[in-house]
Scaffold this motif. Structure first.
Motif, PDB file in Angstrom:
ATOM      1  N   ILE A  99     -47.776 -26.276  25.772  1.00  0.00           N
ATOM      2  CA  ILE A  99     -46.399 -26.694  26.334  1.00  0.00           C
ATOM      3  C   ILE A  99     -45.543 -25.233  26.682  1.00  0.00           C
ATOM      4  CG2 ILE A  99     -44.190 -27.718  25.735  1.00  0.00           C
ATOM      5  CD1 ILE A  99     -45.679 -29.662  24.011  1.00  0.00           C
ATOM      6  N   LEU A 100     -45.530 -24.511  25.655  1.00  0.00           N
ATOM      7  CA  LEU A 100     -44.947 -23.155  25.938  1.00  0.00           C
ATOM      8  C   LEU A 100     -45.689 -22.365  26.967  1.00  0.00           C
ATOM      9  CD1 LEU A 100     -42.690 -21.225  25.119  1.00  0.00           C
ATOM     10  CD2 LEU A 100     -44.052 -20.533  23.292  1.00  0.00           C
ATOM     11  N   GLY A 101     -46.954 -22.449  27.057  1.00  0.00           N
ATOM     12  CA  GLY A 101     -47.707 -21.759  27.990  1.00  0.00           C
ATOM     13  C   GLY A 101     -47.497 -22.077  29.355  1.00  0.00           C
ATOM     14  N   VAL A 102     -47.288 -23.470  29.766  1.00  0.00           N
ATOM     15  CA  VAL A 102     -46.849 -24.106  31.022  1.00  0.00           C
ATOM     16  C   VAL A 102     -45.493 -23.517  31.381  1.00  0.00           C
ATOM     17  CG1 VAL A 102     -46.325 -25.896  32.426  1.00  0.00           C
ATOM     18  CG2 VAL A 102     -48.191 -26.176  30.875  1.00  0.00           C
ATOM     19  N   ILE A 103     -44.538 -23.596  30.487  1.00  0.00           N
ATOM     20  CA  ILE A 103     -43.018 -23.187  30.616  1.00  0.00           C
ATOM     21  C   ILE A 103     -43.277 -21.324  30.966  1.00  0.00           C
ATOM     22  CG2 ILE A 103     -41.101 -22.670  29.667  1.00  0.00           C
ATOM     23  CD1 ILE A 103     -41.421 -25.069  27.957  1.00  0.00           C
ATOM     24  N   LEU A 104     -43.996 -20.796  30.421  1.00  0.00           N
ATOM     25  CA  LEU A 104     -44.083 -19.266  30.750  1.00  0.00           C
ATOM     26  C   LEU A 104     -44.832 -19.115  32.264  1.00  0.00           C
ATOM     27  CD1 LEU A 104     -45.081 -18.002  26.965  1.00  0.00           C
ATOM     28  CD2 LEU A 104     -43.005 -17.630  28.467  1.00  0.00           C
ATOM     29  N   ALA A 105     -45.719 -19.898  32.300  1.00  0.00           N
ATOM     30  CA  ALA A 105     -46.680 -19.819  33.646  1.00  0.00           C
ATOM     31  C   ALA A 105     -45.535 -20.026  34.757  1.00  0.00           C
ATOM     32  CB  ALA A 105     -47.514 -20.539  33.631  1.00  0.00           C
ATOM     33  N   VAL A 106     -44.852 -21.109  34.808  1.00  0.00           N
ATOM     34  CA  VAL A 106     -43.810 -21.396  35.677  1.00  0.00           C
ATOM     35  C   VAL A 106     -42.837 -20.248  35.546  1.00  0.00           C
ATOM     36  CG1 VAL A 106     -41.946 -23.084  36.549  1.00  0.00           C
ATOM     37  CG2 VAL A 106     -44.103 -23.879  35.689  1.00  0.00           C
ATOM     38  N   MET A 107     -42.322 -19.710  34.795  1.00  0.00           N
ATOM     39  CA  MET A 107     -41.325 -18.597  34.835  1.00  0.00           C
ATOM     40  C   MET A 107     -42.037 -17.523  35.362  1.00  0.00           C
ATOM     41  SD  MET A 107     -39.628 -18.872  30.842  1.00  0.00           S
ATOM     42  CE  MET A 107     -38.885 -17.422  30.832  1.00  0.00           C
ATOM     43  N   ARG A 108     -43.160 -16.937  35.186  1.00  0.00           N
ATOM     44  CA  ARG A 108     -43.969 -15.839  35.806  1.00  0.00           C
ATOM     45  C   ARG A 108     -43.805 -16.181  37.222  1.00  0.00           C
ATOM     46  NH1 ARG A 108     -47.384 -12.715  33.484  1.00  0.00           N
ATOM     47  NH2 ARG A 108     -47.542 -11.860  35.547  1.00  0.00           N
ATOM     48  N   LEU A 109     -44.148 -17.248  37.800  1.00  0.00           N
ATOM     49  CA  LEU A 109     -44.204 -17.696  39.068  1.00  0.00           C
ATOM     50  C   LEU A 109     -42.553 -17.830  39.737  1.00  0.00           C
ATOM     51  CD1 LEU A 109     -47.097 -20.138  39.321  1.00  0.00           C
ATOM     52  CD2 LEU A 109     -47.064 -17.628  39.955  1.00  0.00           C
ATOM     53  N   SER A 110     -41.683 -17.883  38.987  1.00  0.00           N
ATOM     54  CA  SER A 110     -40.329 -18.012  39.410  1.00  0.00           C
ATOM     55  C   SER A 110     -39.941 -16.818  40.416  1.00  0.00           C
ATOM     56  CB  SER A 110     -39.192 -18.132  38.295  1.00  0.00           C
ATOM     57  OG  SER A 110     -38.055 -18.163  38.875  1.00  0.00           O
ATOM     58  N   PRO A 111     -39.340 -16.809  41.523  1.00  0.00           N
ATOM     59  CA  PRO A 111     -38.638 -15.870  42.295  1.00  0.00           C
ATOM     60  C   PRO A 111     -37.591 -15.004  41.756  1.00  0.00           C
ATOM     61  CG  PRO A 111     -37.907 -17.968  43.086  1.00  0.00           C
ATOM     62  CD  PRO A 111     -38.900 -18.371  42.079  1.00  0.00           C
ATOM     63  N   ASN A 112     -36.930 -15.723  40.748  1.00  0.00           N
ATOM     64  CA  ASN A 112     -35.801 -15.013  39.842  1.00  0.00           C
ATOM     65  C   ASN A 112     -36.241 -13.725  39.207  1.00  0.00           C
ATOM     66  OD1 ASN A 112     -33.787 -14.167  37.910  1.00  0.00           O
ATOM     67  ND2 ASN A 112     -32.953 -16.183  38.218  1.00  0.00           N
ATOM     68  N   PRO A 113     -35.983 -12.575  39.320  1.00  0.00           N
ATOM     69  CA  PRO A 113     -36.509 -11.536  38.766  1.00  0.00           C
ATOM     70  C   PRO A 113     -36.442 -11.465  37.123  1.00  0.00           C
ATOM     71  CG  PRO A 113     -34.758 -10.741  40.015  1.00  0.00           C
ATOM     72  CD  PRO A 113     -35.222 -12.277  40.529  1.00  0.00           C
ATOM     73  N   VAL A 114     -35.069 -11.761  36.829  1.00  0.00           N
ATOM     74  CA  VAL A 114     -34.751 -12.056  35.438  1.00  0.00           C
ATOM     75  C   VAL A 114     -35.694 -12.843  34.781  1.00  0.00           C
ATOM     76  CG1 VAL A 114     -33.220 -12.513  33.681  1.00  0.00           C
ATOM     77  CG2 VAL A 114     -32.508 -11.427  35.889  1.00  0.00           C
ATOM     78  N   VAL A 115     -35.857 -14.127  35.182  1.00  0.00           N
ATOM     79  CA  VAL A 115     -36.787 -15.050  34.359  1.00  0.00           C
ATOM     80  C   VAL A 115     -38.282 -14.443  34.442  1.00  0.00           C
ATOM     81  CG1 VAL A 115     -37.550 -17.334  34.498  1.00  0.00           C
ATOM     82  CG2 VAL A 115     -35.329 -16.877  35.202  1.00  0.00           C
ATOM     83  N   LYS A 116     -38.668 -13.821  35.724  1.00  0.00           N
ATOM     84  CA  LYS A 116     -40.204 -13.389  35.463  1.00  0.00           C
ATOM     85  C   LYS A 116     -40.299 -12.409  34.473  1.00  0.00           C
ATOM     86  CE  LYS A 116     -41.866 -12.998  39.549  1.00  0.00           C
ATOM     87  NZ  LYS A 116     -42.147 -12.397  40.852  1.00  0.00           N
ATOM     88  N   SER A 117     -39.159 -11.427  34.280  1.00  0.00           N
ATOM     89  CA  SER A 117     -39.393 -10.215  33.614  1.00  0.00           C
ATOM     90  C   SER A 117     -39.221 -10.700  32.145  1.00  0.00           C
ATOM     91  CB  SER A 117     -38.172  -9.176  33.815  1.00  0.00           C
ATOM     92  OG  SER A 117     -37.996  -8.914  34.865  1.00  0.00           O
ATOM     93  N   VAL A 118     -38.456 -11.512  31.706  1.00  0.00           N
ATOM     94  CA  VAL A 118     -38.364 -12.143  30.362  1.00  0.00           C
ATOM     95  C   VAL A 118     -39.713 -12.726  30.050  1.00  0.00           C
ATOM     96  CG1 VAL A 118     -37.455 -14.031  29.083  1.00  0.00           C
ATOM     97  CG2 VAL A 118     -35.835 -12.664  30.252  1.00  0.00           C
ATOM     98  N   ALA A 119     -40.404 -13.363  31.114  1.00  0.00           N
ATOM     99  CA  ALA A 119     -41.877 -14.088  30.705  1.00  0.00           C
ATOM    100  C   ALA A 119     -42.856 -12.984  30.550  1.00  0.00           C
ATOM    101  CB  ALA A 119     -42.137 -15.071  31.717  1.00  0.00           C
ATOM    102  N   TRP A 120     -42.614 -11.868  31.227  1.00  0.00           N
ATOM    103  CA  TRP A 120     -43.610 -10.841  31.263  1.00  0.00           C
ATOM    104  C   TRP A 120     -43.525  -9.940  30.172  1.00  0.00           C
ATOM    105  CZ3 TRP A 120     -43.065  -5.735  30.569  1.00  0.00           C
ATOM    106  CH2 TRP A 120     -44.176  -4.482  30.776  1.00  0.00           C
ATOM    107  N   PHE A 121     -42.381 -10.027  29.471  1.00  0.00           N
ATOM    108  CA  PHE A 121     -42.175  -9.259  28.260  1.00  0.00           C
ATOM    109  C   PHE A 121     -42.651  -9.834  26.951  1.00  0.00           C
ATOM    110  CE2 PHE A 121     -39.541  -8.272  24.395  1.00  0.00           C
ATOM    111  CZ  PHE A 121     -39.552  -6.967  24.397  1.00  0.00           C
ATOM    112  N   TYR A 122     -42.456 -11.313  27.068  1.00  0.00           N
ATOM    113  CA  TYR A 122     -43.111 -12.143  26.122  1.00  0.00           C
ATOM    114  C   TYR A 122     -44.371 -11.970  26.143  1.00  0.00           C
ATOM    115  CZ  TYR A 122     -44.346 -16.121  23.336  1.00  0.00           C
ATOM    116  OH  TYR A 122     -44.953 -17.126  22.424  1.00  0.00           O
ATOM    117  N   LEU A 123     -45.144 -11.969  27.245  1.00  0.00           N
ATOM    118  CA  LEU A 123     -46.748 -11.866  27.207  1.00  0.00           C
ATOM    119  C   LEU A 123     -46.892 -10.368  26.845  1.00  0.00           C
ATOM    120  CD1 LEU A 123     -46.777 -14.414  28.921  1.00  0.00           C
ATOM    121  CD2 LEU A 123     -48.271 -13.566  30.352  1.00  0.00           C
TER     122      LEU A 123
END
Length: 346
Positions: free
Chosen positions: A95-119
């Motif tokens: 469940i959390l992986g699907v959320i993070l994957a969608v965040m990584r594909l988001s055009p929002n740079p903040v959301v994408k950066s938060v997901a990248w930092f978690y990974l």
């Protein structure tokens, strides 16, 4: 009237009898011999047989003790706890992986950066270190406070009372696994052609309908194989929760029993047999899931029984009853632009 092919017999000549064509000798295929393959196979079988015979009579393995503790109640309960750890951790991780994957594909740079930092954090540090930190979480956060920041909390719980070692083990395993599941899901989503999403939007589907009905079903054939591997890996990673410390799973429980009997090797064999049993079941389930979600992939093949699939024409020799002469049916010629079906003659 008969028409002859240019490569056929000359006009007026007698064609070969039909019996002579039908009684031609079949091609005799000679199978290539590979003697070194046979030698290598025999050598492997001999080594395997020697290993089995040696293991059967080596006293250190103590097979009677293996049979004694294989279905011991303590081992069986520990195996059940191991399955619980695996299932709960993987459900949360997916469940959390699907959320993070969608965040990584988001055009929002903040959301994408938060997901990248978690990974970056959870993939860059060993899982044993993470589990050790989760075991010491009560030293970092002595209480769990709920309320408005920088004000008196509405509700406050002691960390030791709210989170037991079993819960901490699940949290530690799930958060680590979610980082890997996010990349697996992201790869599966990227494997679906962009035109599928555009077609769904053109049909008036919402984003959730596009993901659940179009994108995710097509990406499952890419997601399932590595996810199955991660489930098997999670089953074996549960042996590290002793760092929390949690001591009721299979490996730690068998190690504790061996400390009482001063005979560790049979208990390690018992734990290995249980792990092999669970992984075998998971491998079978993974096979059927892959087979189900791969339906329709590579099924379209050209019908080899069609002699001329490009034109639909049937060529060959068709006997004409009573004429004594075969009739050769030729495929129609491809007409050039501006010509008629008879090659341009009118």
């Amino acid at each position: 009237m008969s028409t002859t092919h240019p490569s056929g017999p000359a006009a007026g000549s007698t064609p070969p009898p039909r019996d002579a064509l039908s009684t031609s000798e079949p091609i005799k295929a000679i199978r290539l011999r590979h003697p070194w393959r046979v030698v290598f196979a025999v050598l492997l079988m001999a080594i395997f047989a020697l290993f089995v015979i040696d293991a059967a009579f080596r006293p250190a393995y103590d097979w009677p003790a293996v049979g004694k503790y294989l279905f011991d109640r303590r081992i069986s309960m520990a195996a059940l706890v191991t399955i619980q750890l695996t299932v709960f951790s993987m459900v949360i991780a997916i469940i959390l992986g699907v959320i993070l994957a969608v965040m990584r594909l988001s055009p929002n740079p903040v959301v994408k950066s938060v997901a990248w930092f978690y990974l970056w954090i959870f993939r860059g540090t060993p899982v044993y270190v993470q589990l050790t930190i989760w075991g010491l979480i009560s030293l970092i956060y002595t209480s769990i406070d709920i309320g408005i920041p920088f004000m008196d909390p509405w509700v406050s719980f002691s960390t030791n009372a709210a989170l037991n070692t079993f819960t901490l083990a699940i949290i530690g395993l799930a958060l680590n696994e979610a980082a890997y599941m996010a990349e697996i899901v992201r790869a599966g989503l990227l494997s679906v052609d962009k035109g599928q999403e555009e077609a769904s939007i053109a049909l008036g589907m919402s984003w959730s309908q596009t993901m659940t009905r179009v994108i995710l079903p097509q990406s499952m054939r890419v997601i399932i194989p590595p996810t199955g591997n991660e489930v098997i890996s999670m089953l074996k990673t549960t042996s590290l929760v002793t760092a929390v410390p949690f001591s009721l799973e299979l490996f730690t429980r068998s190690r504790d029993i061996s400390a009482e009997t001063f005979n560790p090797i049979p208990l390690l064999i018992v734990a290995s047999i249980w792990y092999l049993f669970f992984t075998s079941i998971l491998m079978v389930g993974q096979y059927f899931l892959e087979k189900r979600f791969s339906r329709g992939v590579g099924d379209r093949q050209t019908d080899k029984s069609d002699p001329a699939p490009s034109t639909g024409a049937i060529t060959g020799v068709v006997p004409v009853i009573g004429s004594g002469q075969p009739t050769v049916v030729l495929p129609p010629k491809t007409d050039a632009p501006g010509t008629t079906g008879d090659g341009g003659a009118r």
